[in-house]
Design a protein around this motif. Structure first.
Motif, PDB file in Angstrom:
ATOM      1  N   ILE A 308      38.617  23.008  53.893  1.00 26.28           N
ATOM      2  CA  ILE A 308      38.478  24.452  53.634  1.00 26.28           C
ATOM      3  C   ILE A 308      39.726  25.199  54.096  1.00 26.28           C
ATOM      4  CG2 ILE A 308      37.202  26.536  54.275  1.00 26.28           C
ATOM      5  CD1 ILE A 308      34.680  24.745  54.423  1.00 26.28           C
ATOM      6  N   ASN A 309      40.160  24.911  55.321  1.00 27.01           N
ATOM      7  CA  ASN A 309      41.323  25.622  55.858  1.00 27.01           C
ATOM      8  C   ASN A 309      42.605  25.289  55.096  1.00 27.01           C
ATOM      9  OD1 ASN A 309      39.911  27.011  57.908  1.00 27.01           O
ATOM     10  ND2 ASN A 309      39.981  25.227  59.244  1.00 27.01           N
ATOM     11  N   THR A 310      42.742  24.030  54.695  1.00 23.69           N
ATOM     12  CA  THR A 310      43.932  23.604  53.961  1.00 23.69           C
ATOM     13  C   THR A 310      43.999  24.259  52.588  1.00 23.69           C
ATOM     14  OG1 THR A 310      43.947  21.477  55.133  1.00 23.69           O
ATOM     15  CG2 THR A 310      45.207  21.599  53.096  1.00 23.69           C
ATOM     16  N   ALA A 311      42.842  24.593  52.030  1.00 22.40           N
ATOM     17  CA  ALA A 311      42.794  25.202  50.694  1.00 22.40           C
ATOM     18  C   ALA A 311      43.110  26.691  50.706  1.00 22.40           C
ATOM     19  CB  ALA A 311      41.412  24.974  50.071  1.00 22.40           C
ATOM     20  N   MET A 312      43.159  27.322  51.860  1.00 17.65           N
ATOM     21  CA  MET A 312      43.328  28.773  51.919  1.00 17.65           C
ATOM     22  C   MET A 312      44.648  29.271  51.314  1.00 17.65           C
ATOM     23  SD  MET A 312      40.737  30.490  52.830  1.00 17.65           S
ATOM     24  CE  MET A 312      39.707  29.305  51.979  1.00 17.65           C
ATOM     25  N   PRO A 313      45.796  28.638  51.559  1.00 15.55           N
ATOM     26  CA  PRO A 313      47.026  29.154  50.940  1.00 15.55           C
ATOM     27  C   PRO A 313      46.930  29.237  49.417  1.00 15.55           C
ATOM     28  CG  PRO A 313      47.583  27.627  52.694  1.00 15.55           C
ATOM     29  CD  PRO A 313      46.092  27.532  52.502  1.00 15.55           C
ATOM     30  N   ARG A 314      46.351  28.232  48.797  1.00 15.17           N
ATOM     31  CA  ARG A 314      46.222  28.254  47.338  1.00 15.17           C
ATOM     32  C   ARG A 314      45.291  29.374  46.892  1.00 15.17           C
ATOM     33  NH1 ARG A 314      48.119  24.678  43.876  1.00 15.17           N
ATOM     34  NH2 ARG A 314      48.528  23.161  45.535  1.00 15.17           N
ATOM     35  N   HIS A 315      44.223  29.613  47.658  1.00 10.78           N
ATOM     36  CA  HIS A 315      43.325  30.722  47.337  1.00 10.78           C
ATOM     37  C   HIS A 315      44.062  32.057  47.402  1.00 10.78           C
ATOM     38  CE1 HIS A 315      40.156  33.714  47.625  1.00 10.78           C
ATOM     39  NE2 HIS A 315      40.663  34.078  48.792  1.00 10.78           N
ATOM     40  N   VAL A 316      44.898  32.230  48.421  1.00 14.51           N
ATOM     41  CA  VAL A 316      45.643  33.479  48.590  1.00 14.51           C
ATOM     42  C   VAL A 316      46.588  33.699  47.406  1.00 14.51           C
ATOM     43  CG1 VAL A 316      47.412  34.612  49.991  1.00 14.51           C
ATOM     44  CG2 VAL A 316      45.438  33.528  51.096  1.00 14.51           C
ATOM     45  N   VAL A 317      47.283  32.650  46.996  1.00 14.53           N
ATOM     46  CA  VAL A 317      48.202  32.764  45.857  1.00 14.53           C
ATOM     47  C   VAL A 317      47.429  33.127  44.592  1.00 14.53           C
ATOM     48  CG1 VAL A 317      49.781  31.458  44.373  1.00 14.53           C
ATOM     49  CG2 VAL A 317      49.931  31.231  46.856  1.00 14.53           C
ATOM     50  N   ASP A 318      46.297  32.487  44.385  1.00 14.03           N
ATOM     51  CA  ASP A 318      45.467  32.811  43.216  1.00 14.03           C
ATOM     52  C   ASP A 318      44.993  34.259  43.265  1.00 14.03           C
ATOM     53  OD1 ASP A 318      45.735  30.255  42.211  1.00 14.03           O
ATOM     54  OD2 ASP A 318      43.805  29.539  42.982  1.00 14.03           O
ATOM     55  N   ARG A 319      44.634  34.712  44.449  1.00 18.98           N
ATOM     56  CA  ARG A 319      44.138  36.078  44.609  1.00 18.98           C
ATOM     57  C   ARG A 319      45.231  37.083  44.259  1.00 18.98           C
ATOM     58  NH1 ARG A 319      41.758  40.073  44.240  1.00 18.98           N
ATOM     59  NH2 ARG A 319      40.728  41.329  45.838  1.00 18.98           N
ATOM     60  N   LEU A 320      46.451  36.836  44.733  1.00 19.99           N
ATOM     61  CA  LEU A 320      47.539  37.745  44.415  1.00 19.99           C
ATOM     62  C   LEU A 320      47.833  37.730  42.911  1.00 19.99           C
ATOM     63  CD1 LEU A 320      50.682  38.440  46.474  1.00 19.99           C
ATOM     64  CD2 LEU A 320      50.928  38.045  44.035  1.00 19.99           C
ATOM     65  N   ALA A 321      47.774  36.550  42.303  1.00 22.73           N
ATOM     66  CA  ALA A 321      47.997  36.442  40.856  1.00 22.73           C
ATOM     67  C   ALA A 321      46.939  37.226  40.082  1.00 22.73           C
ATOM     68  CB  ALA A 321      47.986  34.971  40.443  1.00 22.73           C
ATOM     69  N   GLN A 322      45.692  37.163  40.534  1.00 22.38           N
ATOM     70  CA  GLN A 322      44.614  37.907  39.880  1.00 22.38           C
ATOM     71  C   GLN A 322      44.875  39.412  39.942  1.00 22.38           C
ATOM     72  OE1 GLN A 322      41.159  36.633  42.019  1.00 22.38           O
ATOM     73  NE2 GLN A 322      41.141  34.583  41.110  1.00 22.38           N
ATOM     74  N   GLU A 323      45.346  39.888  41.106  1.00 24.93           N
ATOM     75  CA  GLU A 323      45.612  41.315  41.252  1.00 24.93           C
ATOM     76  C   GLU A 323      46.778  41.766  40.375  1.00 24.93           C
ATOM     77  OE1 GLU A 323      43.976  43.756  42.802  1.00 24.93           O
ATOM     78  OE2 GLU A 323      42.399  42.299  43.248  1.00 24.93           O
ATOM     79  N   LEU A 324      47.802  40.934  40.265  1.00 29.58           N
ATOM     80  CA  LEU A 324      48.917  41.260  39.381  1.00 29.58           C
ATOM     81  C   LEU A 324      48.437  41.367  37.931  1.00 29.58           C
ATOM     82  CD1 LEU A 324      51.917  39.056  40.632  1.00 29.58           C
ATOM     83  CD2 LEU A 324      51.764  41.543  40.683  1.00 29.58           C
ATOM     84  N   ASP A 325      47.598  40.424  37.533  1.00 26.88           N
ATOM     85  CA  ASP A 325      47.085  40.418  36.162  1.00 26.88           C
ATOM     86  C   ASP A 325      46.182  41.628  35.911  1.00 26.88           C
ATOM     87  OD1 ASP A 325      46.493  39.313  33.545  1.00 26.88           O
ATOM     88  OD2 ASP A 325      44.558  38.716  34.371  1.00 26.88           O
ATOM     89  N   ARG A 326      45.290  41.896  36.871  1.00 23.30           N
ATOM     90  CA  ARG A 326      44.323  42.979  36.695  1.00 23.30           C
ATOM     91  C   ARG A 326      44.991  44.345  36.669  1.00 23.30           C
ATOM     92  NH1 ARG A 326      41.128  46.435  39.724  1.00 23.30           N
ATOM     93  NH2 ARG A 326      42.055  45.784  41.706  1.00 23.30           N
ATOM     94  N   ARG A 327      45.992  44.530  37.516  1.00 28.05           N
ATOM     95  CA  ARG A 327      46.599  45.859  37.650  1.00 28.05           C
ATOM     96  C   ARG A 327      47.762  46.091  36.682  1.00 28.05           C
ATOM     97  NH1 ARG A 327      45.656  48.116  43.139  1.00 28.05           N
ATOM     98  NH2 ARG A 327      44.181  46.738  44.220  1.00 28.05           N
ATOM     99  N   PHE A 328      48.537  45.029  36.424  1.00 28.47           N
ATOM    100  CA  PHE A 328      49.772  45.227  35.672  1.00 28.47           C
ATOM    101  C   PHE A 328      49.869  44.357  34.420  1.00 28.47           C
ATOM    102  CE2 PHE A 328      50.919  45.630  40.304  1.00 28.47           C
ATOM    103  CZ  PHE A 328      50.852  47.025  40.332  1.00 28.47           C
ATOM    104  N   GLY A 329      48.857  43.506  34.208  1.00 33.19           N
ATOM    105  CA  GLY A 329      48.865  42.651  33.031  1.00 33.19           C
ATOM    106  C   GLY A 329      49.968  41.616  33.010  1.00 33.19           C
ATOM    107  N   ARG A 330      50.320  41.110  34.173  1.00 35.97           N
ATOM    108  CA  ARG A 330      51.365  40.099  34.256  1.00 35.97           C
ATOM    109  C   ARG A 330      50.971  39.004  35.247  1.00 35.97           C
ATOM    110  NH1 ARG A 330      56.871  40.923  36.576  1.00 35.97           N
ATOM    111  NH2 ARG A 330      56.561  38.674  36.509  1.00 35.97           N
ATOM    112  N   GLY A 331      51.640  37.851  35.172  1.00 36.23           N
ATOM    113  CA  GLY A 331      51.359  36.745  36.081  1.00 36.23           C
ATOM    114  C   GLY A 331      52.438  36.597  37.130  1.00 36.23           C
TER     115      GLY A 331
END
Length: 449
Positions: A308-331
């Motif tokens: 679980i702890n080792t997977a957190m960095p990848r979750h954070v990167v995915d979360r930031l990518a989702q916000e970029l897509d949702r707010r600005f329509g970019r990856g």
């Protein structure tokens, strides 16, 4: 050797501890060894620090600790009083009465214990080992290391533990940057290879540590350290998992924790983050799970927490990518990202196992351009797992700079950072530490991860 001669060796060490003539050698002058050396020197004993890094030895002897939370004035005072000196000459290991091993115990790429530093240190001691010395291992490791690894190497000299020399284990409990506790004020667990070793080790630590806690064996002392860190690892994994669950429900895990910790019993707060860092929590649990396999036991709880702890960095990167897509329509591909904080925790310059390094790599693997800002880490030092990042420099965040980035990621919540100013200028801030909410920087461009 007769009992009388053996008692004489132990008695000599105890007398030297009492009259202050006991000489101490600390092997490894990093975040554990240097604070220990200065605590011993502060108690009035002469300390020789050993390190294989000749540059570090030279800088220490010039009065430069190289660790942010250690005061240069204290090091200078110890040097001036002739109570501390550093050397890379391991032929001098026969000079001290007591040797304390404070070297790294990392993991291999396969998450198996890497005892190469410990083994090489023991072999260096063996070349100079003399009668009447006590050797204490402080490096975190699996139960049985002192007896099964260190002891045989030392006894190949023909000298015997408990007869010619003494052997003990006492786990380090350093918490770099903690303003409430330092080496001398943290109780010290001690386990000896025999009763005399325990007695001498307790007498030694009792000269400069607030309290010693004796346990029945070196293996028990080794297990104490692992238990402390596994407790933290499992509970951090729990809140990291709760973070994901509550986020899906629209619930802020930070608000939940703040309310839960008002209960005066039966609850202890732990906090989620972008991944584990530091010299203990990301590593130590795997030492026990590895050793458990020797007894046909699978440490499922420990290994699950690690996953679980080792997977957190990848979750954070995915979360930031989702916000970029949702707010600005970019990856992420082509995005400019600024990581705030690369030390593994707030207000220190300690980079060991920092999740920020993994975060930078993951962002760049997905095509982003990444800079970092960290007032405590001006340059990323060489690391075993992230060698390509060595030499990168912290960028300034003067007015106008932050707006050039597509997103900021708060990975380490240093107190000196002005989060309100960041939020006011940034297009998007993804906060893994709840730093913005704590500083009152609440805005629509802030998302938690």
């Amino acid at each position: 050797m007769t009992d009388s001669i053996r008692d004489e060796l132990a008695g000599t060490l105890l007398r030297r501890l009492e009259d202050g003539s006991f000489k101490v050698g600390i092997i490894g002058l990093g975040y554990v060894g240097l604070p220990l050396a200065l605590a011993v020197a502060r108690a009035g004993f002469a300390v020789v620090g050993f390190d294989i890094n000749t540059t570090r030895v030279r800088e220490l002897n010039q009065g430069h600790p190289g660790i942010k939370h250690i005061a240069a004035a204290e090091l200078a005072s110890a040097i001036e009083a002739r109570r501390f000196s550093a050397t890379d000459d391991f032929s001098r290991l026969d000079e001290p009465d007591g040797l304390v091993i404070c070297v790294p115990t990392p993991l291999t790429r396969n998450r198996e214990p890497d005892l190469s530093f410990v083994v090489r240190t023991a072999e260096a001691i063996a070349k100079q080992l003399r009668k009447g010395q006590i050797i204490v291992l402080e490096s975190t490791t699996y139960p049985g290391t002192t007896e099964e690894v260190i002891k045989p190497i030392l006894e190949r000299t023909g000298l015997k533990s408990g007869v010619d020399f003494y052997l003990a284990f006492s786990p380090e409990r350093e918490d770099p940057g903690n303003p409430h506790f330092e080496t001398a004020s943290i109780p010290k667990v001690v386990g000896g290879d025999d009763p005399e070793a325990l007695r001498i080790a307790q007498a030694f630590y009792g000269k400069f540590i607030v309290k010693t806690v004796a346990v029945s064996s070196t293996a028990t002392a080794e297990a104490v350290k692992l238990t402390e860190n596994i407790f933290r690892s499992v509970n951090i994994a729990l809140v990291n998992e709760l973070k994901l669950i509550y986020a899906a429900m629209g619930i802020d895990v930070w608000e939940v924790i703040e309310a839960a910790k008002t209960k005066p019993f039966g609850y202890m707060p732990f906090y989620p983050g972008p991944g584990l860092g530091g010299h203990c929590i990301p590593i130590d649990p795997f030492y026990l799970s590895w050793k458990a396999r020797e007894f046909d036991i699978t440490a499922r709880f420990i290994e699950l927490a690690g996953e679980i702890n080792t997977a957190m960095p990848r979750h954070v990167v995915d979360r930031l990518a989702q916000e970029l897509d949702r707010r600005f329509g970019r990856g992420l591909n082509g995005a400019k990202i600024l990581v705030i904080g690369v030390a593994y925790k707030k207000n220190v310059d300690d980079m060991r196992e920092s999740p920020s390094l993994r975060l930078i790599e993951l962002f760049e693997q997905r095509g982003a351009s990444v800079d970092y800002h960290d007032p405590h880490v001006p340059v990323i030092p060489p690391t075993r797992e992230h060698a390509a990042l060595a030499g990168r420099r912290s960028v300034g965040i003067a007015a106008g700079v932050v707006a050039e980035y597509d997103a900021l990621l708060i990975a380490t919540d240093h107190d000196v950072v002005d989060y309100k100013a960041l939020v006011a200028e940034a297009k998007l801030v993804v906060d893994t530490r709840n730093a913005c909410a704590r500083s009152g920087a609440l805005a629509d461009n802030v998302a938690k991860a």
